[in-house]
Design a protein around this motif. Sequence first.
Motif, PDB file in Angstrom:
ATOM      1  N   LEU A 121      27.233  43.764  45.967  1.00  0.00           N
ATOM      2  CA  LEU A 121      28.411  43.812  45.097  1.00  0.00           C
ATOM      3  C   LEU A 121      28.168  44.711  43.892  1.00  0.00           C
ATOM      4  O   LEU A 121      29.028  45.526  43.532  1.00  0.00           O
ATOM      5  CB  LEU A 121      28.790  42.403  44.652  1.00  0.00           C
ATOM      6  CG  LEU A 121      30.065  42.266  43.854  1.00  0.00           C
ATOM      7  CD1 LEU A 121      31.267  42.668  44.697  1.00  0.00           C
ATOM      8  CD2 LEU A 121      30.221  40.845  43.359  1.00  0.00           C
ATOM      9  N   ALA A 144      25.024  39.600  46.195  1.00  0.00           N
ATOM     10  CA  ALA A 144      25.127  39.964  44.778  1.00  0.00           C
ATOM     11  C   ALA A 144      24.664  41.399  44.546  1.00  0.00           C
ATOM     12  O   ALA A 144      25.314  42.164  43.827  1.00  0.00           O
ATOM     13  CB  ALA A 144      24.310  38.997  43.937  1.00  0.00           C
ATOM     14  N   MET A 173      30.813  36.111  49.271  1.00  0.00           N
ATOM     15  CA  MET A 173      29.939  35.499  48.272  1.00  0.00           C
ATOM     16  C   MET A 173      30.503  34.165  47.794  1.00  0.00           C
ATOM     17  O   MET A 173      29.754  33.211  47.587  1.00  0.00           O
ATOM     18  CB  MET A 173      29.731  36.450  47.101  1.00  0.00           C
ATOM     19  CG  MET A 173      28.661  36.021  46.163  1.00  0.00           C
ATOM     20  SD  MET A 173      28.275  37.388  45.068  1.00  0.00           S
ATOM     21  CE  MET A 173      27.038  36.630  44.066  1.00  0.00           C
ATOM     22  N   MET A 174      31.813  34.091  47.630  1.00  0.00           N
ATOM     23  CA  MET A 174      32.428  32.816  47.246  1.00  0.00           C
ATOM     24  C   MET A 174      32.177  31.749  48.301  1.00  0.00           C
ATOM     25  O   MET A 174      31.854  30.603  47.973  1.00  0.00           O
ATOM     26  CB  MET A 174      33.934  32.996  47.019  1.00  0.00           C
ATOM     27  CG  MET A 174      34.285  33.672  45.732  1.00  0.00           C
ATOM     28  SD  MET A 174      36.049  33.658  45.367  1.00  0.00           S
ATOM     29  CE  MET A 174      36.655  34.800  46.568  1.00  0.00           C
ATOM     30  N   ILE A 208      34.470  45.789  48.341  1.00  0.00           N
ATOM     31  CA  ILE A 208      34.182  44.909  47.205  1.00  0.00           C
ATOM     32  C   ILE A 208      34.916  43.585  47.367  1.00  0.00           C
ATOM     33  O   ILE A 208      34.345  42.509  47.124  1.00  0.00           O
ATOM     34  CB  ILE A 208      34.558  45.595  45.873  1.00  0.00           C
ATOM     35  CG1 ILE A 208      33.560  46.709  45.568  1.00  0.00           C
ATOM     36  CG2 ILE A 208      34.603  44.591  44.725  1.00  0.00           C
ATOM     37  CD1 ILE A 208      33.927  47.557  44.371  1.00  0.00           C
ATOM     38  N   LEU A 209      36.160  43.641  47.792  1.00  0.00           N
ATOM     39  CA  LEU A 209      36.928  42.400  48.004  1.00  0.00           C
ATOM     40  C   LEU A 209      36.324  41.552  49.123  1.00  0.00           C
ATOM     41  O   LEU A 209      36.237  40.322  49.007  1.00  0.00           O
ATOM     42  CB  LEU A 209      38.382  42.732  48.316  1.00  0.00           C
ATOM     43  CG  LEU A 209      39.201  43.278  47.158  1.00  0.00           C
ATOM     44  CD1 LEU A 209      40.577  43.704  47.633  1.00  0.00           C
ATOM     45  CD2 LEU A 209      39.305  42.251  46.056  1.00  0.00           C
ATOM     46  N   CYS A 256      30.105  48.245  43.147  1.00  0.00           N
ATOM     47  CA  CYS A 256      30.823  48.459  41.881  1.00  0.00           C
ATOM     48  C   CYS A 256      30.367  49.742  41.200  1.00  0.00           C
ATOM     49  O   CYS A 256      31.191  50.490  40.663  1.00  0.00           O
ATOM     50  CB  CYS A 256      30.627  47.262  40.957  1.00  0.00           C
ATOM     51  SG  CYS A 256      31.512  45.792  41.486  1.00  0.00           S
ATOM     52  N   SER A 265      33.069  40.017  47.895  1.00  0.00           N
ATOM     53  CA  SER A 265      33.371  38.955  46.930  1.00  0.00           C
ATOM     54  C   SER A 265      33.807  37.683  47.640  1.00  0.00           C
ATOM     55  O   SER A 265      33.383  36.580  47.266  1.00  0.00           O
ATOM     56  CB  SER A 265      34.462  39.409  45.963  1.00  0.00           C
ATOM     57  OG  SER A 265      34.048  40.528  45.239  1.00  0.00           O
TER      58      SER A 265
END
Length: 108
Positions: A61, A58, A16-17, A9-10, A65, A13
């Motif tokens: 992610l 997305a 994605m950033m 997940i990290l 989650c 993320s």
Amino acid sequence: MYVAISVFILIVSALMMLVVLVQNSKGGGLVSNLSSSNQILGVRKTTDFLEKSTWTLAVVLVVLCLVSSLSIPKNGIGTGTQVDTEMRQQIENTMAPSEYTMPATQAE
């Protein structure tokens, strides 16, 4: 398992950033600085690739989650953790009895 999913997940993320920051926004974004890569792929193909990668990341992610919420360790539900159990035992051992008993009186 939960830790591995949390690491994924990290990573997703962070990716994605980066992808969102590279996209061309109304203010120009960082894509305008990468003109050499636009000449190779073409401006439209770069935009399509960035948009598809954003949507893909997305979705990944959200799925990660949901999977992580299902894989949370459940060994401590109801009884508490080991520290919790040890603290309860120490409290029970050190507490005074709930009923006060009168000491035996000596006959006079």
